[in-house]
Each structure stands twice: as C-alpha cells, then as structure tokens.
Design a protein around this motif. Structure first.
Motif, PDB file in Angstrom:
ATOM      1  N   GLN A  83       4.946  -4.640   4.055  1.00  0.00           N
ATOM      2  CA  GLN A  83       3.657  -4.054   3.699  1.00  0.00           C
ATOM      3  C   GLN A  83       2.495  -4.861   4.272  1.00  0.00           C
ATOM      4  O   GLN A  83       1.460  -4.299   4.652  1.00  0.00           O
ATOM      5  N   ASP A  84       2.644  -6.182   4.345  1.00  0.00           N
ATOM      6  CA  ASP A  84       1.624  -7.002   5.011  1.00  0.00           C
ATOM      7  C   ASP A  84       1.510  -6.611   6.482  1.00  0.00           C
ATOM      8  O   ASP A  84       0.399  -6.518   7.030  1.00  0.00           O
ATOM      9  N   SER A  85       2.652  -6.394   7.122  1.00  0.00           N
ATOM     10  CA  SER A  85       2.646  -6.007   8.537  1.00  0.00           C
ATOM     11  C   SER A  85       1.954  -4.669   8.730  1.00  0.00           C
ATOM     12  O   SER A  85       1.131  -4.495   9.649  1.00  0.00           O
ATOM     13  N   ILE A  86       2.270  -3.721   7.870  1.00  0.00           N
ATOM     14  CA  ILE A  86       1.649  -2.402   7.950  1.00  0.00           C
ATOM     15  C   ILE A  86       0.140  -2.513   7.736  1.00  0.00           C
ATOM     16  O   ILE A  86      -0.649  -1.896   8.463  1.00  0.00           O
ATOM     17  N   TYR A  87      -0.253  -3.304   6.768  1.00  0.00           N
ATOM     18  CA  TYR A  87      -1.683  -3.488   6.481  1.00  0.00           C
ATOM     19  C   TYR A  87      -2.406  -4.061   7.694  1.00  0.00           C
ATOM     20  O   TYR A  87      -3.501  -3.595   8.053  1.00  0.00           O
ATOM     21  N   ALA A 175      -7.455   1.827   1.517  1.00  0.00           N
ATOM     22  CA  ALA A 175      -8.009   1.623   0.180  1.00  0.00           C
ATOM     23  C   ALA A 175      -6.901   1.410  -0.843  1.00  0.00           C
ATOM     24  O   ALA A 175      -7.026   0.557  -1.746  1.00  0.00           O
ATOM     25  N   SER A 176      -5.794   2.141  -0.713  1.00  0.00           N
ATOM     26  CA  SER A 176      -4.662   1.964  -1.634  1.00  0.00           C
ATOM     27  C   SER A 176      -4.041   0.584  -1.474  1.00  0.00           C
ATOM     28  O   SER A 176      -3.712  -0.085  -2.463  1.00  0.00           O
ATOM     29  N   HIS A 177      -3.889   0.149  -0.236  1.00  0.00           N
ATOM     30  CA  HIS A 177      -3.382  -1.203   0.010  1.00  0.00           C
ATOM     31  C   HIS A 177      -4.310  -2.246  -0.611  1.00  0.00           C
ATOM     32  O   HIS A 177      -3.848  -3.208  -1.242  1.00  0.00           O
ATOM     33  N   ARG A 181      -3.202  -5.087  -3.209  1.00  0.00           N
ATOM     34  CA  ARG A 181      -3.345  -6.485  -2.813  1.00  0.00           C
ATOM     35  C   ARG A 181      -4.211  -7.267  -3.795  1.00  0.00           C
ATOM     36  O   ARG A 181      -4.071  -8.491  -3.916  1.00  0.00           O
ATOM     37  N   ALA A 182      -5.089  -6.574  -4.494  1.00  0.00           N
ATOM     38  CA  ALA A 182      -5.987  -7.238  -5.446  1.00  0.00           C
ATOM     39  C   ALA A 182      -5.321  -7.487  -6.807  1.00  0.00           C
ATOM     40  O   ALA A 182      -5.899  -8.182  -7.647  1.00  0.00           O
ATOM     41  N   CYS A 194       4.767   5.181  -0.245  1.00  0.00           N
ATOM     42  CA  CYS A 194       4.923   6.109  -1.357  1.00  0.00           C
ATOM     43  C   CYS A 194       4.906   5.354  -2.687  1.00  0.00           C
ATOM     44  O   CYS A 194       4.251   5.784  -3.647  1.00  0.00           O
ATOM     45  N   THR A 195       5.603   4.221  -2.752  1.00  0.00           N
ATOM     46  CA  THR A 195       5.600   3.407  -3.963  1.00  0.00           C
ATOM     47  C   THR A 195       4.195   2.931  -4.291  1.00  0.00           C
ATOM     48  O   THR A 195       3.778   2.910  -5.457  1.00  0.00           O
ATOM     49  N   ILE A 196       3.446   2.571  -3.277  1.00  0.00           N
ATOM     50  CA  ILE A 196       2.071   2.097  -3.485  1.00  0.00           C
ATOM     51  C   ILE A 196       1.207   3.181  -4.124  1.00  0.00           C
ATOM     52  O   ILE A 196       0.546   2.948  -5.146  1.00  0.00           O
ATOM     53  N   ILE A 197       1.213   4.372  -3.552  1.00  0.00           N
ATOM     54  CA  ILE A 197       0.309   5.395  -4.081  1.00  0.00           C
ATOM     55  C   ILE A 197       0.780   5.906  -5.437  1.00  0.00           C
ATOM     56  O   ILE A 197      -0.048   6.252  -6.295  1.00  0.00           O
TER      57      ILE A 197
END
Length: 258
Positions: A83-87, A175-177, A181-182, A194-197
């Motif tokens: 997910q860091d890589s995608i971000y 924005a979802s990331h 991350r926060a 999908c898990t994130i949203i």
C-alpha cells in the motif's frame, strides 16, 4: 485520463527464485512486461506509472524502452508495504494528471487480465466511483481464526475472490489512503484498496473478472501462466474467438470480422 498504477515491489520470497518474481522471464520477457503490455496496448489507457524496489527503477525503465512500453511515464520507489508503494505511485501520478483521472491499480504479477475487464473497470468508476475486479468463488470458503478449527462457512453464492485492477478516481483514492495513513494502525491489515475503502465505510462495486487473472506467487503459478500464454498463442494461430490487443474482433481470411 485513464491511468494504470502498477505496483511491483515484492521480493518474491514465496517463489524461492534468485530475483523478484516480477522479473522472471516467461516466453522471452519478464512477467512485469507482460503485465505492462496489457495496458500499453489497451486503447483506453493513456499512461502507466509503476512502483518497484529502488534498486530496480533504472532496470524497469530500460525494460520499458526495450519492449516499447511508451505509455510508462515514470517509475517510483516502492515503500515498506504494497500500500505504501501504491500510494507513492498515486502521488506521482497526481503531479502530472488531474484529480478526476481514473486510476486502475494493478499488481505487476497479474499478467493475464482480459481487455474487456479493463474497460469494465473504467465504466464502473464512471458509474459508481469505483470498480473492484472479482470472480465468484467455485470452492467452499471456510473462516478459521486459529487455522485449526472452522469457525464459519459463508454461503458460496455470496463469496467472491478479489482480484485486480481495482479502480477509482485519482483524488478519491488518494484521500482514502490519507485517512488510513493518519490512523494509529495505518496500513495494518489493509490488503488492498477495497479493504481501505470498506474500512472507511464506502461502498465497493464489483466488476466481473476473468478466471485466468492469476497472481503469480508460487512456482506452480509460473507453470499455469505458461499454459495460459500457450492457450492464447493457439487462439491467435487458429483464430478461435480471439480478439486483438485493444479488445476488438480480428479480421479473418475472407475480410470479415471474426
């Protein structure tokens, strides 16, 4: 703009190979190039951004030049997790493109996505705001918290296997990331977009995928990919139901479309 975000920062530990699995050569080219070319030759894709391990950035750029992946705009360093890589790749894409661009997030070791699935992802984003590629589960899914005792068995007709691409508007998924991350736990247990949203309470809309859209993770998957590519080559040689690399029917010998 329709943009492919390809993350390929894995080390390939489960493959047991001497190099990351995305760089294993199948039929004369690395798996990552097979994947990139799916988007390179799709008429609806305008740009590609990739995230890889830092040591492989120049190598991927060289591969893209060698195999004429001209839509590749940049290669960025991957992060600690997928997910860091995608971000990182999403943020890089935002530097060049408007926030209402559609991004298709795809795993670099899924080199057999069907062209119409790419198109359906784009249409799903336009209609619903996102698109999550999936296929119905044909095997029984069992849930076990300890890996020993079965806790529950969901109805098979209600279960789907998540695949890629997973697609969104660029600003929406960034924005979802940012929200995840926060949090205190960050990307912990965030296996995909999908898990994130869903963690954020957003609806996720399914897009029908293709059964051959495997993720190359183990040596057995390499053999399966080789078989799939051989099947594709046989279709091209004998003209059985084959479409060209932008999803349109190929002409046959009498000048009519197949």
């Amino acid at each position: 703009m329709n943009i492919a975000i390809i993350f390929a920062g894995g080390s390939g530990i489960r493959m047991g190979a001497g190099i990351p699995k995305q760089f294993l050569e199948i039929n004369g080219k690395p798996i990552l190039i097979h994947t990139m070319q799916l988007f390179q030759h799709h008429y609806e894709i305008d740009a590609i951004y990739a995230a890889v391990q830092t040591d492989y950035i120049d190598y991927v750029k060289d591969l893209a030049e060698e195999f004429r992946v001209s839509k590749l705009k940049d290669v960025v360093a991957g992060g600690e997790t997928a997910q860091d890589s995608i971000y990182n790749a999403l943020k890089r894409a935002r530097e060049d493109n408007p926030g209402d661009s559609i991004v298709l997030i795809h795993d670099g070791v899924r080199p057999f996505i069907a062209y119409d699935v790419i198109s359906r992802n784009i249409e799903s984003v336009k209609k619903y705001g996102n698109g999550i590629t999936s296929t119905p589960c044909y095997e029984t899914i069992m849930v076990s918290k300890d890996g020993d005792v079965v806790d529950s068995v969901p109805y098979r007709k209600e279960t789907f296997a998540g695949q890629a691409p997973q697609s969104f508007y660029l600003d929406d998924i960034i924005a979802s990331h940012d929200k995840i991350r926060a949090t205190e736990t960050g990307y912990e247990n965030m296996v995909d977009a999908c898990t994130i949203i869903r963690t954020l309470g957003q609806e996720a809309h399914l897009v029908e995928g293709n059964r051959g859209n495997i993720k190359v993770t183990t040596p057995e998957d390499v053999y399966m990919l080789r078989a799939l590519l051989q099947y594709q080559e046989n279709e091209q040689a004998f003209g059985f139901g084959i479409t060209n690399r932008i999803g349109r029917r190929l002409p046959v010998a009498d000048g009519k479309e197949a």
